[in-house]
Enzyme design. Structure first.
Site, PDB file in Angstrom:
ATOM      1  CB  SER A  23      41.783  10.587 -20.695  1.00  0.00           C
ATOM      2  OG  SER A  23      41.900  11.906 -21.339  1.00  0.00           O
ATOM      3  CB  CYS A  81      36.828  21.634 -23.242  1.00  0.00           C
ATOM      4  SG  CYS A  81      36.548  20.042 -22.806  1.00  0.00           S
ATOM      5  CB  ILE A 122      41.229  16.719 -17.595  1.00  0.00           C
ATOM      6  CG1 ILE A 122      41.995  18.242 -17.295  1.00  0.00           C
ATOM      7  CG2 ILE A 122      39.665  17.077 -17.948  1.00  0.00           C
ATOM      8  CD1 ILE A 122      41.625  19.029 -16.061  1.00  0.00           C
ATOM      9  CD  GLU A 131      38.731   9.937 -18.617  1.00  0.00           C
ATOM     10  OE1 GLU A 131      38.091   9.911 -19.690  1.00  0.00           O
ATOM     11  OE2 GLU A 131      38.368  10.826 -17.926  1.00  0.00           O
ATOM     12  CB  CYS A 143      33.151  10.996 -38.648  1.00  0.00           C
ATOM     13  SG  CYS A 143      33.917  11.520 -40.478  1.00  0.00           S
ATOM     14  CB  CYS A 163      41.306  19.229 -22.175  1.00  0.00           C
ATOM     15  SG  CYS A 163      39.951  18.325 -22.720  1.00  0.00           S
ATOM     16  CE  LYS A 184      28.325  23.731 -30.571  1.00  0.00           C
ATOM     17  NZ  LYS A 184      27.914  22.581 -30.916  1.00  0.00           N
ATOM     18  CG  HIS A 230      44.240  21.659 -27.670  1.00  0.00           C
ATOM     19  ND1 HIS A 230      44.237  22.430 -26.441  1.00  0.00           N
ATOM     20  CD2 HIS A 230      43.158  21.055 -27.849  1.00  0.00           C
ATOM     21  CE1 HIS A 230      42.805  22.182 -26.030  1.00  0.00           C
ATOM     22  NE2 HIS A 230      42.277  21.541 -26.853  1.00  0.00           N
TER      23      HIS A 230
HETATM   24  N1  GLN Z   1      37.746  13.434 -18.497  1.00  0.00           N
HETATM   25  C1  GLN Z   1      37.736  13.600 -19.830  1.00  0.00           C
HETATM   26  C2  GLN Z   1      39.140  13.288 -20.230  1.00  0.00           C
HETATM   27  O1  GLN Z   1      40.020  13.542 -19.410  1.00  0.00           O
HETATM   28  C3  GLN Z   1      37.334  14.974 -20.570  1.00  0.00           C
HETATM   29  C4  GLN Z   1      37.264  15.046 -21.781  1.00  0.00           C
HETATM   30  C5  GLN Z   1      37.002  16.604 -22.342  1.00  0.00           C
HETATM   31  O2  GLN Z   1      36.747  17.465 -21.617  1.00  0.00           O
HETATM   32  N2  GLN Z   1      36.581  16.448 -23.546  1.00  0.00           N
HETATM   33  O3  GLN Z   1      39.409  12.728 -21.421  1.00  0.00           O
HETATM   34 ZN    ZN Z   2      38.085  19.067 -21.715  1.00  0.00          ZN
END
Ligand code: GLN
Ligand code: ZN
Length: 780
Positions: free
Chosen positions: A455, A665, A453, A506, A538, A748, A129, A716
Site C-alpha cells: 500500500s 508483520c 509491501i 492498493e 475498532c 510493512c 494480543k 510505525h
Molecule cells: N499489502 C498490505 C499493505 O501493504 C500488507 C499490510 C499488512 O501486512 N498488514 O498494506
Molecule cells: Zn505488514
C-alpha cells in the site's frame, strides 16, 4: 423450580454507534473537555447495565468498562506506572492511562517525542494480543523495584454508579496471577528478574481492594484468570495457591468468582477446581470436550458458572446443544449451584443486531451479537427450569435447521474440489535453486532489489473519494477514473525514483481482508458489527458463513493496468487464506482448517489468473499467520500444518519463473521459522527495522533457504530514516542473509503514512541499496 441464575463476565463498551471511540478521539484532539468524555462513559455504562437488567441478567458486571483497556486500568489501580511517565504517585487517572497507552506528550515542543516509537522519555507501553482474540491490551511493565499501591478508585466508583441504578453489580478485575503472567520485565539492570516474585508485593493491594468492595456491599467479585488456559509452569501454579488462599480471606463478606476462559484446563483442571473461591466460571464453548471431566471433579461446595453462549463469535446459540450440557451440570451440582453465562466477556462480540438494517434476512436469522446473547442466556435459564411454553426452543431449533440446510452455505462443488486436493497441488514444480535461476533470468533484477509491501498513503483525498462513492455521491465510473489516476501517479513515481519492483498502491482497497471478503461468495458484512481492537480502534470483521467461491477475478484488472504503466515487474498483491480466516468471524459448523483451505482454493484461482494475465510476481500477505497460533504449544504443530498447507495450495500452482512473495508483520520467527520456510515462498518480507535487525537472529541458527527482505524503514514512526541508517541495517542483515538473497523494503505497507514522509524515506531507501551495490561491485 426457580430460574437458574444468569450473569455475564463483561459487556462491549464501545457503544452501539462507537460513541466511545468518537468521544475519546475528540478528547485527544482537544475538541471536548475531559468532563464531556467522562459523561459519555458514564452514560454508556448506564445504558449497558439497563440493557442487561432489562434482558433479565441477574448479576451484572461493573469495571468491565474502560476508556482504553482493562489491563491498563488494572495497572493504574495498582499504581504500576513505569517511571518514565513521571507519575506523581497520586491518583493514576484517565490522563495517566492515556499517556501510558499512547506515549507522553512532547513536553519540549521540539518534536523530540513522537508519541511512542522514538525511544524518548515517555514512550508508550507495549501493546499485545489478548490471548488468541483480536483485542490488544497494554502490557504491564515490571522491574526489580516495582512496588504497588492502591492508586485509583474507578472500580469502586463504578460499583457505586450501578448501585445508584438499583443494581448490586459484580466488580470485575484481572486476577493477580494472570496480571503478572500478562506483563513483562522491563528492567535494563535485571532483565532476567522473575516477575512472579512480585506476587507478595501485589497481593496486599488486591486484599485492600477486595475488602473495600466488601465494605461497600459488593456481594460478588469476579477475578479473571484466563492464564488457566495457558501452559502454566510450577511457579505460576504455586502463585495461584498462595494468591487465592489469601484473597478468599480478604474478600470477607463478599464472595469470589474466579473465571477462566478461552480454552480447556487440562493439566490445570485440578488446580482450578481447588481454588478457595465461592464460584468458578468455565468456558464451555472452547472447553466443550472437557465438560464431563470438569463436572466429574467439580467440588460439592462451589457454584459452577458455565459459559455456554459463545462470547467471541457471532452465531446464534444452539439451545439443544447448550441444554444438553446444562442438564448434565444441573444433575451434578443442582440448580442452586449452577449459573449460566457466556463463555467469555462479550467484549469480543459486536453490540447489537438491532442496528443491522441491510443484513440479508436469511443470514441475520443465524446470528447473535452481544444483546442477542444476553437474551439467549436468559432464555436458556428459563428453558432449563422448564418454564414457558417452549416456543423459544422451537424457534431456535427451526433457525438452526434452516442454517444447516441452507444452500447459501453448502456448495457441493467446493466441498468436492477440496476433497480432490493432493499434496502435489501445494508443491512447486522445481526446488528453489531452479526457480531462483529462472526468475532471475526473467526478471533481470539487480543485487539488493528494492520493493515495498503494497500500500501507498491512503490520503484524505483517497478516503474522501471512497466515502463519496459509497454514499452514491460519486459514480462508479468517476471513482474508477480517480483510482486509476492515483495508481498511475504512484507507479510513475516509483519508476522515477528507481524502485526495482513497483506495486500498484492498493488505493482501491479499504482493508486487506474486507476487499477480498466483499468479492468472495460465502462472506457477508454487517453495518455496525464493530469490535474493539485496541484503545479507540475498532474493527468490523467480515462474517464467513458459507462455502467459499470466487465468482470473478478480484485483482487482475488493477494489476494488469498497473503493469501496463511500467516496464519494471509489477508485484501483484493478494491477502492469504490464513490472514483472511484469522481476521474474520468464521463459521462454527466446520473446522477452521476446512474454511481455510476453501479460501486457499479461491485465492489460488486468483494467483493463476494473475499469472495467466502476464503478472510475473505475486505477493500473498500472511500478516496474521502467527496470530492464529493456539494458546497451548501442544497444538501448534496441528495449526501450522494446515495453515502452511493452505498457503502452499494458494501459492504453489505457479510456474517456476513466477516469483511468489509473502509478507509478515512481525519477526518473532524463532519458534515457527521451520513452518515459514515450509511455505516455500520465493521471497519473504518481514518487519525488523524497529528491533535494529536483532530479530534476524532466528536466521543465524536456521538457514532460511529462500530470499528475504528484512524491513529497513519503520513505518510505525513518522521519522524518515537516513541513507546511512538503512545502509547500516542492511549491512547487519547481510551478516546473516547471503547477499544474493537480500531484498530492500520497508517493514510493512505505507498506507498509514503521508506522502511527505514516504517520498524522502523511499528515495533514501533506493539510495541505500545503490550504495550497497557499489560496495559489492568494488569487492569482486
Ligand atoms: N499489502 C498490505 C499493505 O501493504 C500488507 C499490510 C499488512 O501486512 N498488514 O498494506
Ligand atoms: Zn505488514
Amino acid at each position: 423450580m426457580s430460574k437458574i441464575r444468569t450473569h455475564i463476565l463483561g459487556y462491549p463498551r464501545i457503544g452501539e454507534q462507537r460513541e466511545l471511540k468518537k468521544a475519546t478521539e475528540l478528547y485527544w484532539k482537544g475538541e471536548i473537555p475531559r468532563a464531556a468524555l467522562e459523561a459519555i462513559g458514564k452514560d454508556l455504562r448506564k445504558r449497558n447495565w439497563q440493557k442487561q437488567a432489562a434482558a433479565g441478567i441477574d448479576l451484572v458486571p461493573c469495571n468491565d468498562f474502560s476508556f482504553y483497556d482493562q489491563i491498563l486500568d488494572a495497572a493504574c489501580l495498582f499504581g504500576n506506572v513505569p517511571p518514565r511517565f513521571k507519575w506523581d504517585g497520586g491518583s493514576a487517572g484517565l490522563d495517566t492511562r492515556f499517556q501510558m497507552a499512547r506515549g507522553a506528550r512532547d513536553t519540549k515542543g521540539d518534536g523530540s517525542c513522537c508519541g511512542g516509537s522514538c525511544g524518548s522519555a515517555g514512550f508508550a507501553s507495549e501493546m499485545t494480543k489478548w490471548f488468541d482474540t483480536n483485542y490488544h491490551y497494554i502490557v504491564p511493565e515490571f522491574r526489580t523495584d516495582t512496588s504497588f499501591k492502591l492508586s485509583d478508585t474507578k472500580i469502586i466508583n463504578e460499583f457505586h454508579e450501578a448501585k445508584a441504578l438499583g443494581l448490586n453489580a459484580k466488580p470485575v478485575l484481572i486476577g493477580p496471577v494472570s496480571y503478572l503472567t500478562l506483563g513483562k520485565v522491563q528492567d535494563p539492570d535485571n532483565p532476567d528478574f522473575d516477575r512472579f516474585e512480585l506476587l507478595d508485593r501485589l497481593l496486599p493491594v488486591y486484599e485492600d481492594i477486595l475488602s473495600r468492595l466488601a465494605a461497600e456491599g459488593a456481594e460478588w467479585i469476579q477475578l479473571d484468570e484466563p492464564a488457566f488456559a495457558l501452559d502454566l509452569n510450577p511457579r505460576q501454579k504455586e502463585c495461584f495457591v498462595e494468591a487465592y488462599g489469601r484473597l478468599a480471606k480478604a474478600a470477607g463478606s463478599a464472595k469470589l468468582l474466579v473465571a477462566t476462559y478461552f480454552g480447556e484446563l487440562r493439566d490445570n483442571l485440578a488446580l482450578f477446581l481447588s481454588l478457595p473461591a465461592a464460584a468458578l466460571h468455565y468456558d464451555a464453548v472452547r472447553g466443550a470436550a472437557e465438560v464431563d471431566a470438569l463436572l466429574a471433579a467439580f467440588p460439592t461446595d462451589k457454584i459452577l458458572s458455565l459459559g455456554v453462549v459463545d462470547g467471541r463469535n457471532i452465531w446464534k446459540n444452539d439451545f439443544d446443544a447448550s441444554l444438553a450440557i446444562l442438564e448434565k451440570a444441573k444433575a451434578r451440582v443442582g440448580d442452586e449451584r449452577l449459573w449460566i453465562s457466556a463463555s467469555s466477556s462479550l467484549l469480543h462480540s459486536p453490540v447489537t443486531l438491532a442496528s443491522e438494517k441491510k443484513l440479508d434476512a436469511e443470514i441475520k436469522d443465524w446470528l447473535a451479537f452481544a444483546d442477542e446473547k444476553l437474551a439467549e442466556i436468559v432464555a436458556l435459564s428459563h428453558l432449563l427450569a422448564g418454564e414457558g411454553d417452549g416456543a423459544g426452543l422451537e424457534a431456535n431449533r427451526a433457525s438452526q435447521q434452516r442454517r444447516r440446510d441452507s444452500d447459501r452455505i453448502h456448495n457441493p462443488t467446493v466441498k468436492g474440489r477440496l476433497l480432490g486436493v493432493t499434496e502435489a497441488d501445494g508443491r512447486r514444480a522445481s526446488a528453489f535453486p531452479v526457480r531462483q535461476k529462472a526468475q532471475s533470468e526473467k526478471l533481470g533484477l539487480p543485487l539488493f532489489p528494492t520493493t515495498t509491501i503494497g500500500s501507498f498513503p491512503q490520503t484524505a483525498e483517497v478516503r474522501a473519494a471512497r466515502a463519496k462513492w459509497k454514499k452514491g455521491a460519486l459514480s462508479d465510473q468517476d471513482y474508477e477514473t480517480f483510482l486509476k489516476e492515483e495508481t498511475r501517479k504512484c507507479v510513475a513515481w516509483q519508476d522515477e525514483i528507481g524502485i526495482d519492483m513497483p506495486v500498484h498502491g492498493e488505493f482501491e482497497r479499504n482493508d486487506m481482508v474486507e476487499y477480498f471478503g466483499e468479492q468472495l461468495d460465502g462472506f457477508t458484512f454487517s453495518q455496525f458489527g464493530w469490535v474493539q481492537s485496541y484503545g479507540s480502534r475498532c474493527v468490523k470483521p467480515p462474517i464467513l458463513f458459507g462455502d467459499i467461491t470466487r465468482p470473478h477475478p478480484m485483482t487482475v484488472e488493477w494489476i494488469t493496468y498497473a503493469q501496463s504503466l511500467t516496464k519494471q515487474p509489477m508485484k501483484g498483491m493478494l491477502t492469504g487464506p490464513v490472514t483472511i480466516l484469522n481476521w474474520s468471524f468464521v463459521r462454527d459448523d466446520q473446522p477452521r482448517s476446512v474454511s481455510c483451505k476453501q479460501l486457499a482454493l479461491a485465492i489460488r484461482d486468483e494467483v493463476l489468473d494473475l499469472e495467466r494475465a502476464g503478472v510475473r510476481v505475486i505477493q500473498i500477505d500472511e500478516a496474521a499467520l502467527r496470530e492464529g497460533l493456539p494458546l497451548r504449544k501442544s497444538e501448534w504443530q496441528e495449526y501450522l500444518g494446515w495453515a502452511v498447507e493452505s498457503f502452499r495450495i494458494t501459492a504453489n500452482g505457479v510456474k517456476d519463473d513466477t516469483q511468489i512473495h509473502t509478507h509478515m508483520c512481525y519477526s518473532e520467527f524463532n519458534d515457527i521459522i521451520g513452518a515459514i520456510a515450509d511455505m516455500d515462498a520465493d521471497v519473504i518480507t518481514i518487519e525488523t527495522s524497529r528491533s535494529n535487525m536483532e530479530l534476524l537472529e532466528a536466521f543465524v541458527e536456521f538457514k532460511y533457504p529462500n530470499e528475504i527482505g528484512p524491513g529497513v524503514y519503520d513505518i510505525h514512526s513518522p521519522r524518515i530514516p537516513s541513507v546511512e541508517q538503512m545502509e547500516n541495517l542492511l549491512q547487519k542483515a547481510s551478516n546473516v542473509i547471503p547477499e544474493g538473497n537480500l531484498w530492500v523494503n520497508p517493514d510493512c505497507g505505507l498506507k498509514t503514512r503521508g506522502w511527505e514522509e514516504v517520498r524522502p524515506a523511499l528515495i533514501n531507501m533506493v539510495e541505500a541499496a545503490r550504495k550497497l551495490r557499489a560496495v559489492a561491485a568494488a569487492t569482486v
